[in-house]
Design an enzyme around this catalytic site. Structure first.
Site, mmCIF file in Angstrom:
data_model
loop_
_atom_site.group_PDB
_atom_site.id
_atom_site.type_symbol
_atom_site.label_atom_id
_atom_site.label_comp_id
_atom_site.label_asym_id
_atom_site.label_seq_id
_atom_site.Cartn_x
_atom_site.Cartn_y
_atom_site.Cartn_z
ATOM 1 N N ASN A 188 46.849 41.426 32.958
ATOM 2 C CA ASN A 188 47.061 41.721 31.540
ATOM 3 C C ASN A 188 46.685 43.168 31.252
ATOM 4 O OD1 ASN A 188 44.160 41.850 30.636
ATOM 5 N ND2 ASN A 188 44.198 39.770 31.464
ATOM 6 N N PRO A 210 38.910 28.464 34.883
ATOM 7 C CA PRO A 210 37.684 28.046 34.193
ATOM 8 C C PRO A 210 37.416 28.980 33.014
ATOM 9 C CG PRO A 210 37.179 29.175 36.247
ATOM 10 C CD PRO A 210 38.662 28.978 36.228
ATOM 11 N N ASP A 252 44.198 33.162 31.501
ATOM 12 C CA ASP A 252 44.003 31.736 31.236
ATOM 13 C C ASP A 252 44.519 30.875 32.384
ATOM 14 O OD1 ASP A 252 42.774 31.975 28.736
ATOM 15 O OD2 ASP A 252 44.701 32.395 27.781
ATOM 16 N N LYS A 259 54.248 37.802 51.698
ATOM 17 C CA LYS A 259 55.034 38.264 50.550
ATOM 18 C C LYS A 259 56.258 37.360 50.370
ATOM 19 C CE LYS A 259 57.630 42.127 48.774
ATOM 20 N NZ LYS A 259 58.481 43.219 49.136
ATOM 21 N N PHE A 268 34.387 37.511 22.645
ATOM 22 C CA PHE A 268 35.418 38.205 21.877
ATOM 23 C C PHE A 268 36.520 37.199 21.579
ATOM 24 C CE2 PHE A 268 33.276 41.960 23.105
ATOM 25 C CZ PHE A 268 33.713 42.972 22.255
ATOM 26 N N LYS A 281 37.038 29.262 17.573
ATOM 27 C CA LYS A 281 36.750 29.595 18.974
ATOM 28 C C LYS A 281 35.242 29.647 19.212
ATOM 29 C CE LYS A 281 40.174 32.113 20.943
ATOM 30 N NZ LYS A 281 40.963 33.328 21.151
ATOM 31 N N ILE A 331 34.953 31.156 31.371
ATOM 32 C CA ILE A 331 33.666 31.750 31.784
ATOM 33 C C ILE A 331 32.689 31.784 30.606
ATOM 34 C CG2 ILE A 331 32.606 33.861 32.696
ATOM 35 C CD1 ILE A 331 35.363 34.237 34.194
ATOM 36 N N LYS A 388 33.600 27.263 21.983
ATOM 37 C CA LYS A 388 32.992 27.840 23.195
ATOM 38 C C LYS A 388 31.461 27.862 23.128
ATOM 39 C CE LYS A 388 37.053 30.490 24.389
ATOM 40 N NZ LYS A 388 37.567 31.308 25.483
HETATM 41 N N1 CTP Z 1 37.114 33.915 28.162
HETATM 42 C C1 CTP Z 1 36.464 33.557 29.319
HETATM 43 N N2 CTP Z 1 37.109 32.839 30.279
HETATM 44 C C2 CTP Z 1 38.375 32.453 30.101
HETATM 45 C C3 CTP Z 1 39.075 32.821 28.925
HETATM 46 C C4 CTP Z 1 38.412 33.554 27.970
HETATM 47 O O1 CTP Z 1 35.279 33.920 29.488
HETATM 48 N N3 CTP Z 1 38.992 31.764 31.054
HETATM 49 C C5 CTP Z 1 36.370 34.637 27.117
HETATM 50 C C6 CTP Z 1 36.793 36.055 26.861
HETATM 51 O O2 CTP Z 1 36.032 36.956 27.641
HETATM 52 C C7 CTP Z 1 36.474 36.213 25.387
HETATM 53 C C8 CTP Z 1 36.681 34.805 24.824
HETATM 54 O O3 CTP Z 1 36.596 33.946 25.930
HETATM 55 O O4 CTP Z 1 35.126 36.532 25.171
HETATM 56 C C9 CTP Z 1 37.949 34.541 24.095
HETATM 57 O O5 CTP Z 1 39.062 35.015 24.790
HETATM 58 P P1 CTP Z 1 40.523 34.826 24.187
HETATM 59 O O6 CTP Z 1 41.521 35.318 25.152
HETATM 60 O O7 CTP Z 1 40.572 35.330 22.785
HETATM 61 O O8 CTP Z 1 40.588 33.272 24.043
HETATM 62 P P2 CTP Z 1 41.146 32.144 24.937
HETATM 63 O O9 CTP Z 1 40.038 31.228 25.291
HETATM 64 O O10 CTP Z 1 41.933 32.684 26.061
HETATM 65 O O11 CTP Z 1 42.059 31.378 23.895
HETATM 66 P P3 CTP Z 1 43.574 31.669 23.417
HETATM 67 O O12 CTP Z 1 44.188 32.525 24.475
HETATM 68 O O13 CTP Z 1 44.141 30.299 23.338
HETATM 69 O O14 CTP Z 1 43.451 32.331 22.090
#
Ligand code: CTP
Length: 402
Positions: A208, A304, A276, A286, A324, A338, A306, A342
């Site tokens: 990303n 997972p 995600d 490859k 965040f 969220k 985190i 979380k």
């Molecule tokens: N995060 C994480 N591990 C993941 C996904 C997200 O630790 N597998 C943490 C990010 O570092 C951030 C927070 O979760 O602090 C939210 O990330 P965000 O991308 O906004 O949320 P998602 O959980 O991915 O939800 P969505 O994409 O459905 O909005």
């Protein structure tokens, strides 16, 4: 606050050794006291007499010197220091430190040392970039050794690139930062930053646009405030922030493993843009196009979470967990949900919809969501936001030391 603090300066044998004299001069101007060890190589470049004249005390050179040991044994040299500074730190002394060698006064003192260590590397660019040197530096950083520099520019060997000793004043300032306790001194912090790369095959990945700027700025600000800071980062173009222990990872699974190894901490900030999903299987070779064949279908598995793992109740849960929320609509509503899902304490919610320039940009605009509600912060540079967040963290943890 740092006046009168004692630095044990180790001058190793590099052409930049002459600049160590200026480090002593500028350090003494700022109230620091120096005891100096010259390695054999160091003494080829600067004389014990010039060091002693500037430091106001003799330069130590010999491990097995009756007079030196009677006057000031190598153990006392480190016990009586508040900080050990190696400048210039050559490839050789870095290798000795990483491997625990003790075959002269400098390396023996470093091995007998339990004080903070700052090194200012200086060497030829190819040497600096050599995997052996980089691995040794990574080992030292993982043990908490702080680096200052090297900088880029013309090198004494005629080549151009990284490897220049940091400027004497920058070295002194780095030492002063380590010597003056900040509001988070004594606390441990963990930050995740950057994107994750989820391998499809040996050359392709799902990633990303995260630049890591915000997470790195937060790690730097936590370290500057005195916290022992561990940064776990995905691939970014950024330099390692000063004063942090940095672990470089690629995938979410690797990030989670390093995070779990780093616990317990007092403060955790999850700024990484963790993918995600990941491909269920990483192809060993490859993946090839097949003439007229259909494009491959990549089956995904969920990674997972985190942040949720760090926030889960248990004996290792940090006292303050901050996440965040990257949202493109209903920012406060989604971020509030969220935070609850979380189980983190605060969420910094930002609008990452196209046109906001947050991803990869130099500044950020957030709403801070806590159990008390949402608070809007002005648009700030990512560095300013990090400093403001760290001030808020210090305020919150004040008086609640466990
Ligand atoms: N995060 C994480 N591990 C993941 C996904 C997200 O630790 N597998 C943490 C990010 O570092 C951030 C927070 O979760 O602090 C939210 O990330 P965000 O991308 O906004 O949320 P998602 O959980 O991915 O939800 P969505 O994409 O459905 O909005």
């Amino acid at each position: 606050m740092s006046a009168g603090k004692r630095i044990l300066l180790i001058i190793a044998g590099g052409i930049a050794a002459y600049k160590a004299l200026d480090v002593i001069r500028r350090g003494r101007e700022r109230g620091l006291n120096f005891r100096v060890i010259l390695t054999k190589g160091g003494a080829e470049f600067v004389t014990p007499l010039s060091v002693a004249s500037l430091a106001g005390s003799k330069a130590y050179t010999e491990l097995f010197s009756l007079t030196d040991e009677a006057e000031m044994g190598h153990i006392r040299l480190v016990r009586e220091a508040d900080l050990v500074l190696v400048a210039p730190a050559t490839a050789d002394i870095i290798a000795k430190m990483a491997n625990g060698l003790a075959d002269d006064l400098a390396s023996t003192a470093l091995l007998a040392n339990d004080k903070p260590v700052l090194i200012a590397p200086s060497m030829n660019v190819v040497m600096w970039r050599h995997p052996a040197v980089q691995a040794n530096v990574a080992t030292l950083r993982a043990r908490g050794v702080v680096t200052v520099g090297p900088g880029a520019g013309d090198l004494a060997c005629g080549e151009v690139g990284d490897g220049r000793l940091a400027e004497p004043l920058d070295i002194v300032n780095a030492a002063l930062r380590l010597l003056s306790p900040g509001p988070l001194t004594g606390l441990k912090a963990l930050v995740t930053s950057g994107p994750t790369y989820e391998a499809i095959d040996p050359v392709r990945f799902i990633g990303n646009r995260s630049s890591g700027k915000q997470g790195h700025a937060i790690a730097a600000a936590l370290a500057a405030a005195g916290a022992e800071t561990i940064l776990v980062t995905g691939p970014t173009a950024l330099a390692d922030p000063a004063g942090c222990i940095v672990h470089h990872i690629e995938s979410a699974a690797e990030m989670l493993a390093k995070v779990q190894q780093s616990l317990p901490v007092d403060i955790a900030v999850a700024a990484a843009a963790v993918s995600d999903w990941r491909p269920v299987q990483e192809a060993g070779q490859k993946m090839k196009k097949r003439e007229g064949g259909a494009p491959p279908r990549i089956e995904l598995a969920t990674n997972p979470d985190i942040l949720a793992t760090i926030s889960a109740p248990g004996p290792k849960r940090p006292r303050l967990v901050i996440g965040f929320a990257a949202e493109t609509e209903k920012v406060i509503e989604h971020a509030t949900a969220k935070r609850q899902k979380k189980q983190c304490d605060w969420i910094l919610a930002n609008d990452v919809s196209s046109g906001t320039g947050t991803f990869g940009g130099a500044d950020n605009k957030v709403h801070v969501i806590t159990a008390q509600g949402a608070e809007e912060w002005p648009r700030l540079s990512k560095t300013e936001l990090a400093e403001r967040l760290v001030a808020r963290i210090a305020e919150n943890l004040k008086g609640t030391k466990s």
